[in-house]
Structures are given as C-alpha cells and as structure tokens.
Design an enzyme around this catalytic site. Structure first.
Site, PDB file in Angstrom:
ATOM      1  N   HIS A  10     -37.457  45.706 -33.419  1.00  0.00           N
ATOM      2  CA  HIS A  10     -36.779  46.566 -32.433  1.00  0.00           C
ATOM      3  C   HIS A  10     -37.764  47.171 -31.440  1.00  0.00           C
ATOM      4  O   HIS A  10     -37.749  48.362 -31.186  1.00  0.00           O
ATOM      5  CB  HIS A  10     -35.977  47.658 -33.161  1.00  0.00           C
ATOM      6  CG  HIS A  10     -35.260  48.609 -32.245  1.00  0.00           C
ATOM      7  ND1 HIS A  10     -34.276  48.196 -31.370  1.00  0.00           N
ATOM      8  CD2 HIS A  10     -35.379  49.942 -32.065  1.00  0.00           C
ATOM      9  CE1 HIS A  10     -33.832  49.246 -30.695  1.00  0.00           C
ATOM     10  NE2 HIS A  10     -34.486  50.316 -31.083  1.00  0.00           N
ATOM     11  N   ARG A  25     -26.470  45.484 -26.372  1.00  0.00           N
ATOM     12  CA  ARG A  25     -26.945  45.213 -25.009  1.00  0.00           C
ATOM     13  C   ARG A  25     -26.805  43.732 -24.675  1.00  0.00           C
ATOM     14  O   ARG A  25     -26.345  43.372 -23.578  1.00  0.00           O
ATOM     15  CB  ARG A  25     -28.417  45.632 -24.888  1.00  0.00           C
ATOM     16  CG  ARG A  25     -28.591  47.130 -24.807  1.00  0.00           C
ATOM     17  CD  ARG A  25     -30.039  47.516 -24.988  1.00  0.00           C
ATOM     18  NE  ARG A  25     -30.252  48.927 -24.667  1.00  0.00           N
ATOM     19  CZ  ARG A  25     -31.251  49.653 -25.144  1.00  0.00           C
ATOM     20  NH1 ARG A  25     -32.152  49.099 -25.963  1.00  0.00           N
ATOM     21  NH2 ARG A  25     -31.384  50.917 -24.804  1.00  0.00           N
ATOM     22  N   ARG A  64     -42.654  52.696 -27.895  1.00  0.00           N
ATOM     23  CA  ARG A  64     -42.096  53.243 -29.132  1.00  0.00           C
ATOM     24  C   ARG A  64     -43.224  53.557 -30.130  1.00  0.00           C
ATOM     25  O   ARG A  64     -43.084  54.459 -30.952  1.00  0.00           O
ATOM     26  CB  ARG A  64     -41.075  52.276 -29.734  1.00  0.00           C
ATOM     27  CG  ARG A  64     -39.790  52.182 -28.899  1.00  0.00           C
ATOM     28  CD  ARG A  64     -38.755  51.281 -29.544  1.00  0.00           C
ATOM     29  NE  ARG A  64     -37.515  51.166 -28.767  1.00  0.00           N
ATOM     30  CZ  ARG A  64     -37.308  50.252 -27.834  1.00  0.00           C
ATOM     31  NH1 ARG A  64     -38.233  49.372 -27.518  1.00  0.00           N
ATOM     32  NH2 ARG A  64     -36.143  50.203 -27.202  1.00  0.00           N
ATOM     33  N   ILE A  82     -32.866  55.004 -37.389  1.00  0.00           N
ATOM     34  CA  ILE A  82     -32.820  54.851 -35.927  1.00  0.00           C
ATOM     35  C   ILE A  82     -34.145  55.308 -35.318  1.00  0.00           C
ATOM     36  O   ILE A  82     -34.573  54.823 -34.269  1.00  0.00           O
ATOM     37  CB  ILE A  82     -31.646  55.689 -35.361  1.00  0.00           C
ATOM     38  CG1 ILE A  82     -30.311  55.074 -35.799  1.00  0.00           C
ATOM     39  CG2 ILE A  82     -31.730  55.805 -33.842  1.00  0.00           C
ATOM     40  CD1 ILE A  82     -29.087  55.918 -35.451  1.00  0.00           C
ATOM     41  N   ASP A  93     -29.721  46.454 -29.699  1.00  0.00           N
ATOM     42  CA  ASP A  93     -30.166  45.208 -29.065  1.00  0.00           C
ATOM     43  C   ASP A  93     -29.018  44.196 -29.008  1.00  0.00           C
ATOM     44  O   ASP A  93     -28.855  43.473 -28.024  1.00  0.00           O
ATOM     45  CB  ASP A  93     -31.359  44.626 -29.841  1.00  0.00           C
ATOM     46  CG  ASP A  93     -32.493  45.633 -29.937  1.00  0.00           C
ATOM     47  OD1 ASP A  93     -32.819  46.248 -28.915  1.00  0.00           O
ATOM     48  OD2 ASP A  93     -33.036  45.819 -31.049  1.00  0.00           O
ATOM     49  N   ALA A 142     -29.180  65.580 -36.412  1.00  0.00           N
ATOM     50  CA  ALA A 142     -27.815  65.570 -35.880  1.00  0.00           C
ATOM     51  C   ALA A 142     -27.623  66.363 -34.595  1.00  0.00           C
ATOM     52  O   ALA A 142     -26.586  66.252 -33.951  1.00  0.00           O
ATOM     53  CB  ALA A 142     -26.850  66.104 -36.940  1.00  0.00           C
ATOM     54  N   SER A 143     -28.619  67.187 -34.219  1.00  0.00           N
ATOM     55  CA  SER A 143     -28.425  68.017 -33.029  1.00  0.00           C
ATOM     56  C   SER A 143     -29.057  67.423 -31.778  1.00  0.00           C
ATOM     57  O   SER A 143     -29.013  68.032 -30.714  1.00  0.00           O
ATOM     58  CB  SER A 143     -28.999  69.416 -33.279  1.00  0.00           C
ATOM     59  OG  SER A 143     -28.345  69.991 -34.391  1.00  0.00           O
ATOM     60  N   GLY A 144     -29.645  66.267 -31.897  1.00  0.00           N
ATOM     61  CA  GLY A 144     -30.369  65.670 -30.778  1.00  0.00           C
ATOM     62  C   GLY A 144     -29.492  64.864 -29.835  1.00  0.00           C
ATOM     63  O   GLY A 144     -28.266  64.824 -29.971  1.00  0.00           O
TER      64      GLY A 144
END
Ligand code: APR
Length: 317
Positions: free
Chosen positions: A180, A156, A90, A120, A153, A11-13
């Site tokens: 993905h 976008r 990725r 994610i 995706d 959560a802090s990213g």
C-alpha cells in the site's frame, strides 16, 4: 450471529470520524467503541449514538480507557496516527505511527486476542508486521486475523476504470496486489472485469501510475490539510463490512488485503482473499500476470522486503 463489537482506534480523526459514521450504519454491528486520545472523543460518541441504527456507541478517551474500548472486540479497525503532509512519503510517518500501532496490538493481545485487526495507519506495509510481531510475542498471533487495509487502492482503480469505460464503478472487479505505497501498489489491469477500454500500452502505464500515486494526488490537493480521509473511510468501512459478513457466516466474501503470505519472497503481501468466520479463510493468489505486471511485481518486492524489515526491526527493539 449479527451481534458484533467493532472498535475504531483513532476514531476522532479525519479518517476515524467518517469511518465511525459509516460503521454505525452497518446493521451487523451491535456495539461500536470509539477510542482516541483527542478530547472530543466522548462527544463524537454521543453524537453518533443519536443515529437510529442498532449499534450502541461508547467513547473512550486516552490510554487509561484503551482496555475498556478493546475489551471483547470482534473487529478492531485502526486509523490512529499522524497523516502525510505535502512532500512526505508514507514511510516518513514511521516512528510516530509505529509506537501507536504497537500499543494498540498489545492491548488487543490482552483484551481481545481473537479480534480481527484491520490496520489503516500508514505505512501499512510496515505496520502489519509490527502488529503481527507484538501479537506473536504475546502468544496470540493468528495470521488470518491481521489485515492491512488496501481497499482504497481497489476503490480508486475501480473508480478510474469506471470513468474510462463509462460504466458504474461498482460493477468493476479489479485486483490490486502487493502493498500500500508507491511502487508496491500493483493494479492487475489485465484482470479487470469488464476489460479496461485502453488498447495503448502507454495509457495502461499512465493509469497504473495514477492508481499508485492517487494518495499523493489528494495530499497535494489538500495543500497541507492532510491526506485522503473520506475515500479512505469509505474503503475502510467496506472492508470492515466484508470482515463482518465473513464472521457472520456469509460465503464468497472476497476482498484484497495485505496479510502474512507465502506467495512471493515478501512475507506479507496483498491480493484477493476469502473472508470467513475466522478472518482469512483462503488466499486466492493473484493469477496470471502479463509481462508489464511481472515487471511491476519485480520492482515491488525489494521495496516490500525493506518495509517489512523496518517493521520487524522496530518490533524487536
Ligand atoms: N491513540 C489513539 N489515537 C491517536 C493516537 C494514539 N496514540 N495518536 C493519535 N491519535 C489520533 C488523533 O488524535 C487523531 O484523532 O488519531 C487521529 C488521526 O487523525 P488525523 O490526524 O486527522 O489523521 P488521518 O487523516 O485520520 O490519518 C490517520 O491513517 O491513512 C493513515 O496516513 C494516515 O497514518 C495516518 C492515519
């Protein structure tokens, strides 16, 4: 019900903070637990807790506080991990991120075995099989509750089509199927509603490529400063909101996501799904592909199979 606990793990990213911000704005959420190893995490929670929306926010820092964060969650969204730098795919993120997702899944099995898990962390194509195998080993796996987030995706594709057609992108409906990353991202431009205003096949192919490589467009533009975070947070919050609407009993909630699948040779595959009270309620398949899209699917399958095997092999170790 309107009484859901959502956990953001990581959560802090760069993704986690704006994602938590957007989820805090969702009135269906009554408890929002923020988990991260970063020292700032309790502070992020205090900061968000001052927002005048229903969710009570708690911060949980470090592995010893993971169980408390996950306990009784309805939805766990996972953006924890390391992001791409220029020149990285990725898949280069695999080893670090695989261990993180494995540990999250183990905690979910113990503390919230009925939670809907939205992943994610990249590479999503491999992370979903890892989480699934860990949950399976723990005896709590439900394929309808584990989703790989491919919403960016779709977001976008809708944005780019909106620009081309000169319409509000929110009115564009476009399925994006497969996986993905790179060639596994298959936008079904032939099924866009409204129809994409491109007649030239070369332009259709260029648009397809742009959607497939849009993440790299961001990585390059950020020049070493990370990958997509804000648009990813928007997409993650949209999927989380749709999952919650489904859990809340709303009908006809449809999103694309990467899930356990028997549609193709690939045992995990993204396409439109109906979300309901138990996660995925119905797999809507992908309809009719034109010749170009069939070619894209053919190119995607071996890559998907490889990514899935990488994940499953890691989980077996
Ligand atoms: N447990 C919890 N949080 C962790 C862990 C862990 N074991 N390891 C790292 N994190 C946290 C970091 O402390 C950081 O706050 O995950 C966060 C990641 O944030 P960033 O480094 O800013 O990365 P971000 O851009 O948010 O991307 C994260 O999402 O899209 C994917 O490819 C991306 O896999 C990457 C992930």
């Amino acid at each position: 019900q309107r009484n859901f606990k959502v956990v953001v793990a990581g959560a802090s990213g760069g993704i986690g903070q704006p994602l938590a911000l957007l989820i805090k704005q969702n009135p269906l959420v009554t408890r929002l637990a923020l988990y991260d190893i970063a020292p700032v995490t309790p502070g992020v929670a205090v900061d968000l807790s001052h927002m005048d929306t229903p969710a009570a926010v708690t911060g949980h820092k470090g592995p010893e506080e993971l169980s408390a964060a996950i306990k009784d969650a309805d939805v766990v969204v996972i953006p924890a991990g390391v992001p791409r730098k220029p020149g990285m795919t990725r898949d280069d993120l695999f080893n670090t991120n695989a261990s993180i997702v494995r540990d999250m899944a183990a905690s979910i099995a113990k503390n919230a075995p009925k939670a809907i898990v939205a992943i994610i962390t990249n590479p999503v194509n491999s992370m979903v099989p890892i989480a699934s195998e860990v949950l399976k080993k723990a005896g709590v796996y439900d394929p309808n509750r584990v989703l790989g987030v491919t919403t960016l995706d779709v977001v976008r594709a809708a944005t780019f089509i909106g620009e081309i057609n000169g319409v509000d992108p929110r009115t564009v409906q476009i399925p994006v199927i497969g996986g993905h990353s790179g060639v596994t991202i298959i936008p079904l431009l032939s099924q866009s509603q409204p129809a994409v205003k491109l007649t030239d096949q070369g332009k259709i192919e260029a648009l397809t490529k742009r959607i497939q490589e849009a993440g790299t467009e961001v990585v390059k533009a950020k020049a070493g400063g990370g990958s997509a975070t804000l648009s990813m947070a928007h997409a993650g919050a949209r999927l989380t909101g749709s999952v919650l609407r489904g859990l809340n009993g709303e009908s006809n909630v449809i999103e694309c996501a990467y899930v356990k699948s028997s549609l193709t040779e690939a045992t995990y595959f993204a396409n439109p799904l109906v979300l309901g009270k138990n996660g995925v309620e119905k797999n809507l398949g992908y309809g009719k592909l034109n010749a170009y899209e069939q070619g894209l699917l053919k190119a995607a399958i071996p890559e998907l199979l490889k990514n899935i095997k990488t994940g499953e092999d890691f989980a077996k170790k």
